[in-house]
Write a protein that holds these residues in place. Structure first.
Motif, PDB file in Angstrom:
ATOM      1  N   TYR A  24      -2.418   0.971  -3.464  1.00 33.44           N
ATOM      2  CA  TYR A  24      -3.038   1.888  -2.610  1.00 33.44           C
ATOM      3  C   TYR A  24      -4.351   2.338  -2.791  1.00 33.44           C
ATOM      4  N   ASP A  41      -1.761   4.160   4.161  1.00 37.03           N
ATOM      5  CA  ASP A  41      -0.416   3.954   3.243  1.00 37.03           C
ATOM      6  C   ASP A  41       0.571   2.750   4.303  1.00 37.03           C
ATOM      7  N   THR A  67      -3.087   9.375   3.644  1.00 42.95           N
ATOM      8  CA  THR A  67      -2.043   8.842   2.683  1.00 42.95           C
ATOM      9  C   THR A  67      -0.911   9.541   3.183  1.00 42.95           C
ATOM     10  N   SER A 100      -1.795  10.919  -4.738  1.00 45.95           N
ATOM     11  CA  SER A 100      -2.484   9.592  -4.109  1.00 45.95           C
ATOM     12  C   SER A 100      -3.724  10.276  -3.342  1.00 45.95           C
ATOM     13  N   ARG A 118       0.832  -1.267  -0.004  1.00 43.89           N
ATOM     14  CA  ARG A 118       0.047  -0.069  -0.007  1.00 43.89           C
ATOM     15  C   ARG A 118       0.973   1.153  -0.062  1.00 43.89           C
ATOM     16  N   ALA A 132       2.037   4.814  -0.752  1.00 43.41           N
ATOM     17  CA  ALA A 132       1.339   6.001  -1.604  1.00 43.41           C
ATOM     18  C   ALA A 132       1.740   6.340  -2.937  1.00 43.41           C
TER      19      ALA A 132
END
Length: 556
Positions: A68, A333, A384, A307, A61, A63
């Motif tokens: 993500y 994230d 994020t 993001s 995950r 960013a």
């Protein structure tokens, strides 16, 4: 670009729906826990979120990655299912966050000139290492120099290293580090080069340079030189420049002790005396103008990407206070794919922070199931780029997607370590505002104690997303299971064996205690409920350092 397709939305919606059904027990392997243990529904729902978010297919995950974005759509779907209203951009749940990675593009140039002497060109890697400037691809500064000791301006704490000098139009030069006599949280908030540059900028300086002063909290100069092109991240202003608090005062770089000696030639206090005094971090070093000026040219490489934060609003029921918003945060994230450890290169981030996100989602579910809307509005915010420097939270705190509303408090959920049945809770920052008594009552209501920070040396109050709200003057706390009973051992084990490692995954050992997770959700729910239903909004305790520094609402 954020990726949002029907396939992703269906995938995001499908997992938690099945998790709410009675889970089926898989036949356990001979030496492994069952993949689908028979859990009560609340525990199963929490585990289901972590199953999805910390799966290998999410690739950690990071960013800015497609994985993500899938995770962000998953959280948006869960917010919608729990009755929250979209509070992002353009009527959706996602708030676009424009981001920038930046780093020095070349060695740069540092040339020192003193009246009556030949210019001295400092040597890269021996005398200095350059910094990147997110505001511009080319940075040029040519100005007189002034030495300001540790670079700390905190009169309320009895420290003012700027006393007796005027830094307007000058480059400030300071030792890295911070006096140990200051409270650990204050040290952490004031000690970075960026924080010192921000303070220098408020006083009119046009640039800032750190002097490497080796100590337990700083890297040796050789290590800094070896990593001179390390990338940093910030968010992007509407004009395309990278965000910094004081753009007129860039951090220009770091000097070695040998480089610093060249700038102190002819100074009122010789460098040898400054260096000797700096061995004591509490030394009071007099500020002084240095007899020369420095011309600096830097080139910065900048890379734009994007993001999203995920924002869902539970509107308040009381028209008198519904425009006041309690913000509940957790970062979505993690650090992505990295160096393999025992053949595994995916840093899944189950505890850090899929568990926090799962807690946030299930807290929203509790409000929905209660059937009673809170008086104030509550924003559920998955942010994020926490792992890149609290960047997503900073973007939201400075650009809230809630026009006409006032943010009055923040409660942050970051990496609650839930491998044991916790007997107490910790709330970093609780004793700084009227949020403290609320946290204590919530803990008492679920039958656990409230403990002071057991790790003050870690300065955790300034190291997670809530601190970006503190910097906007908003009373905030960061909640964790405590260290009583098995807590200290459980916390230490996680940091030693799983923190920022591929092993932070769903099947880590010891296993995640989902019953403890549900109890953690309950204490968070009670905290949010009381803040939202109270007659008065939270305020900082009278004279608190952070409330004063960031001009927040203060108790009389």
């Amino acid at each position: 670009m954020l990726r949002s397709t029907l396939a992703l939305a269906l995938l995001a919606s499908a997992v938690p729906a099945s998790a709410q059904e009675a889970p089926q027990t898989a036949a356990p392997a001979a030496e492994a826990a069952p993949a689908y243990p028979d859990l009560p529904l609340e525990q199963a729902a929490m585990r289901a979120h972590v199953m999805f978010l910390a799966d290998d297919t999410m690739q950690g995950r990071e960013a800015g990655t497609e994985e993500y974005d899938i995770a962000a759509n998953y959280v948006a779907a869960r917010f919608y299912a729990n009755g929250l209203r979209p509070a992002g951009d353009n009527g959706g749940f996602l708030q676009r966050v424009p981001l920038m990675n930046y780093k020095p593009a070349e060695h740069g140039s540092f040339v020192f000139t003193r009246r009556g002497a030949e210019p001295v060109t400092l040597s890269f890697g021996e005398d200095f290492v350059p910094a990147g400037d997110p505001t511009s691809e080319t940075t040029t500064v040519d100005a007189p120099l002034v030495f300001v000791g540790w670079g700390i301006h905190a009169p309320s704490e009895g420290r003012d290293d700027y006393r007796g000098v005027d830094v307007r139009g000058k480059i400030v030069v300071f030792l890295n580090g911070v006096p140990e006599e200051l409270h650990s949280e204050i040290r952490a908030s004031l000690g970075s080069a960026n924080a010192k540059a921000d303070m220098a900028g408020r006083l009119g300086a046009v640039g800032a340079i750190a002097i490497n002063n080796p100590g337990p909290r700083s890297l040796p100069f050789a290590a800094q030189a070896a990593n001179w092109q390390r990338s940093r991240t910030t968010w992007v202003n509407p004009d395309g420049s990278g965000h910094v608090d004081t753009p007129q005062t860039p951090v220009l770089g770091t000097l070695s002790r040998e480089g610093a000696a060249k700038l102190f030639q002819g100074a009122r206090m010789p460098w040898e005396q400054v260096q000797a005094a700096a061995a004591d971090s509490n030394a009071r070093l007099r500020a002084m103008n240095l007899p020369g000026r420095l011309a600096v040219t830097l080139k910065t490489e900048r890379e734009l990407f994007e993001s999203a934060n995920v924002a869902g609003l539970l509107p308040g029921s009381d028209p008198a206070v519904a425009d006041e918003v309690v913000v509940l945060t957790a970062h979505l994230d993690h650090v992505g794919v990295g160096r393999p450890v025992e053949g595994d290169s995916i840093y899944n981030g189950a505890m850090d922070n899929a568990v926090g996100i799962a807690s946030l989602i299930e807290e929203a579910s509790r409000f929905q199931k209660s059937g009673e809307r809170p008086r104030r509005s509550i924003l559920f915010l998955a942010v994020t780029a926490e792992e890149k420097g609290l960047v997503g939270a900073d973007y939201f705190a400075e650009n809230p997607s809630l026009p006409g509303k006032t943010l009055v408090a923040n409660v942050n959920l970051d990496m609650p370590i839930l491998t044991y049945r916790f007997e107490d809770v910790i709330a970093f920052g609780a004793d700084r505002s009227t949020l403290g008594p609320i946290v204590r009552r919530a803990a008492q209501n679920i039958g656990v104690g409230f403990s002071p920070d057991p790790m003050p040396e870690q300065s955790l109050f300034v190291r997670s997303d809530h601190y970006r709200f503190v910097q906007q003057g908003i009373p905030s706390v960061f909640l964790w299971p405590g260290h009583a009973g098995p807590g200290a051992e459980g916390t230490n084990h996680f940091f030693q064996h799983h923190y920022h490692r591929p092993s932070d995954q769903l099947d880590q050992a010891p296993v995640i205690d989902w019953e403890a997770g549900v109890r953690f959700i309950e204490v968070n729910y009670q905290i949010a409920r009381e803040i939202a239903d109270a007659d008065a909004r939270p305020v900082w305790n009278a004279g608190d350092f952070f409330g004063t520094l960031y001009e927040g609402p203060m108790a009389r």
